[in-house]
Design an enzyme around this catalytic site. Structure first.
Site, PDB file in Angstrom:
ATOM      1  N   ARG A 221      33.589 -35.191  15.356  1.00 28.70           N
ATOM      2  CA  ARG A 221      32.637 -34.106  15.088  1.00 28.70           C
ATOM      3  C   ARG A 221      31.751 -33.843  16.310  1.00 28.70           C
ATOM      4  NH1 ARG A 221      28.931 -34.620   9.817  1.00 28.70           N
ATOM      5  NH2 ARG A 221      27.824 -36.105  11.135  1.00 28.70           N
TER       6      ARG A 221
ATOM      7  N   ARG B  31      24.828 -23.181  33.617  1.00 35.00           N
ATOM      8  CA  ARG B  31      25.582 -23.480  34.858  1.00 35.00           C
ATOM      9  C   ARG B  31      24.726 -24.260  35.851  1.00 35.00           C
ATOM     10  NH1 ARG B  31      27.421 -17.423  36.069  1.00 35.00           N
ATOM     11  NH2 ARG B  31      25.187 -17.301  35.700  1.00 35.00           N
TER      12      ARG B  31
ATOM     13  N   LYS C  19      26.343 -29.682  15.232  1.00 40.52           N
ATOM     14  CA  LYS C  19      25.223 -30.623  15.048  1.00 40.52           C
ATOM     15  C   LYS C  19      24.454 -30.653  16.367  1.00 40.52           C
ATOM     16  CE  LYS C  19      24.428 -35.061  12.796  1.00 40.52           C
ATOM     17  NZ  LYS C  19      23.228 -34.669  12.063  1.00 40.52           N
TER      18      LYS C  19
ATOM     19  N   GLU D 125      22.436 -26.743   1.594  1.00 41.81           N
ATOM     20  CA  GLU D 125      22.367 -28.210   1.704  1.00 41.81           C
ATOM     21  C   GLU D 125      20.907 -28.618   1.782  1.00 41.81           C
ATOM     22  OE1 GLU D 125      23.986 -29.726   5.389  1.00 41.81           O
ATOM     23  OE2 GLU D 125      23.202 -28.049   6.545  1.00 41.81           O
TER      24      GLU D 125
HETATM   25  N1  PXG Z   1      23.509 -31.915   6.697  1.00 37.43           N
HETATM   26  C1  PXG Z   1      22.802 -31.982   7.830  1.00 37.43           C
HETATM   27  C2  PXG Z   1      22.056 -30.800   8.295  1.00 37.43           C
HETATM   28  C3  PXG Z   1      22.799 -33.180   8.565  1.00 37.43           C
HETATM   29  O1  PXG Z   1      22.106 -33.268   9.702  1.00 37.43           O
HETATM   30  C4  PXG Z   1      24.217 -34.177   6.882  1.00 37.43           C
HETATM   31  C5  PXG Z   1      24.204 -32.963   6.224  1.00 37.43           C
HETATM   32  C6  PXG Z   1      25.042 -35.300   6.339  1.00 37.43           C
HETATM   33  O2  PXG Z   1      26.149 -35.554   7.182  1.00 37.43           O
HETATM   34  P1  PXG Z   1      26.789 -37.003   7.308  1.00 37.43           P
HETATM   35  O3  PXG Z   1      27.924 -36.801   8.220  1.00 37.43           O
HETATM   36  O4  PXG Z   1      25.735 -37.910   7.864  1.00 37.43           O
HETATM   37  O5  PXG Z   1      27.210 -37.404   5.944  1.00 37.43           O
HETATM   38  C7  PXG Z   1      23.510 -34.294   8.088  1.00 37.43           C
HETATM   39  C8  PXG Z   1      23.508 -35.584   8.837  1.00 37.43           C
HETATM   40  C9  PXG Z   1      18.401 -38.311  10.726  1.00 37.43           C
HETATM   41  C10 PXG Z   1      19.833 -38.245  10.388  1.00 37.43           C
HETATM   42  O6  PXG Z   1      18.055 -39.081  11.625  1.00 37.43           O
HETATM   43  C11 PXG Z   1      20.403 -37.047  10.031  1.00 37.43           C
HETATM   44  C12 PXG Z   1      21.743 -37.009   9.724  1.00 37.43           C
HETATM   45  C13 PXG Z   1      22.498 -38.126   9.775  1.00 37.43           C
HETATM   46  C14 PXG Z   1      21.922 -39.313  10.145  1.00 37.43           C
HETATM   47  C15 PXG Z   1      20.563 -39.380  10.447  1.00 37.43           C
HETATM   48  O7  PXG Z   1      17.607 -37.619  10.088  1.00 37.43           O
HETATM   49  N2  PXG Z   1      22.238 -35.810   9.375  1.00 37.43           N
END
Ligand code: PXG
Length: 293
Positions: free
Chosen positions: A52, A105, A151, A184
């Site tokens: 990812r 760049r 992300k 979400e």
């Molecule tokens: N939505 C968003 C916007 C995220 O940033 C998830 C869903 C869940 O994805 P995963 O792959 O983790 O199941 C995320 C993930 C933090 C932190 O420090 C944020 C995430 C993951 C780990 C830590 O706030 N976001």
């Protein structure tokens, strides 16, 4: 013992782990990241997180100066150097040092950072009692503007939603998209259970394709529980039998109240609890293994 941070191939003591104020990650949020966990010397779904990360980088034309294999080796090296069995791993790739201007760049070398730390667990009480959460006014980024699949280091959209929840006295927010459908939470995906079936919004509604979400869908197939990617409205959240959130940090956490409505009987539901226990089993047996001396 201080802890060590990886920057561009070298490990630095935390106090000396520094990057330029001209890094476009800082100046413009120009970069990508991943949040990963390790459980008892197993890095959970490391390959999926790395994939990812590289997809996010590909989308924003950011060069990652390591192969995926080298990146995995660097994660393991950093965990070993910090002697962490159970860890939270933050992987960051920024555009690197440039000048005061957007032009990527000008950034000649992207910057790879890895911070590994002890995992701060959420209180077990929250998993037993469930969260009360709210929907908030800030809508999730439009996929055609800044796709939530990327992300990126620009998390202001999510932070604004988080601020709205906190201002209202809640810890987490449900974000809708610009059409008013459920997207979400600020750092978690959302699922509902209705009449024994599982529903979660499709990615095109404006959510990140969560790796925990994928694992929940896999578990549902294993348990022969029907799961659907479906457009959800607030109404469907309010009348759900169960609601839970999924994410790397929180794993799976029940939501028992939404916008003042009680969900189900106000306690974590049976299927939610089943998914929590299956997920915890999965974290014990899936991942990239490493050893610490
Ligand atoms: N939505 C968003 C916007 C995220 O940033 C998830 C869903 C869940 O994805 P995963 O792959 O983790 O199941 C995320 C993930 C933090 C932190 O420090 C944020 C995430 C993951 C780990 C830590 O706030 N976001």
């Amino acid at each position: 013992m201080g802890f060590k941070v990886y920057i561009n191939g070298k490990l630095f003591e935390k106090e000396n782990a520094k990057i330029s104020v001209f890094d476009h990650g800082l100046l413009y949020g120009d970069g990508v990241f991943e949040g990963i966990r390790s459980y008892n010397c197993l890095v959970f779904k490391l390959k999926e997180h790395i994939d990812r990360l590289y997809e996010s980088a590909q989308s924003i034309m950011l060069n990652v100066p390591l192969s995926k294999q080298e990146m995995i080796a660097a994660v393991v090296k950093t965990l070993k150097a910090n002697k962490l069995k159970d860890a939270y791993i933050r992987l960051i790739v920024t555009r690197g040092e440039g000048d005061l201007g957007l032009d990527p760049r000008k950034c000649k070398r992207s910057c790879v950072i890895m911070i590994t730390d002890k995992i701060v667990l959420y209180p077990e009480k929250l998993y037993k009692q469930g969260l009360k959460i709210i929907t908030v006014p800030t809508v999730r980024n439009l996929p055609e503007a800044l796709n939530p699949q990327i992300k990126s280091l620009n998390y202001l959209n999510n932070i604004l939603a988080k601020i709205e929840a906190i201002n209202a006295g809640y810890e987490e927010a449900i974000m809708m998209n610009s059409l008013g459908y459920v997207a979400e939470c600020t750092g978690d995906n959302i699922f509902i259970v209705k009449k024994g079936r599982l529903y979660t919004p499709p990615q095109c509604m404006g959510s990140l394709r969560g790796i925990t979400r994928d694992e929940v869908l896999k578990i549902s197939a294993k348990l022969k529980i029907a799961a659907h990617e479906q457009i959800l409205t607030r109404h469907e959240l309010f009348i759900a039998d169960e609601v839970f959130l999924t994410g790397t940090a929180v794993e799976i956490i029940p939501a028992v109240g939404i916008d003042g409505r009680t969900i189900g009987n106000g306690k974590p539901g049976k299927l939610t609890l089943k998914f929590i226990s299956e997920f915890r089993k999965s974290t014990k047996s899936n991942g990239v293994k490493y050893t610490i001396s």
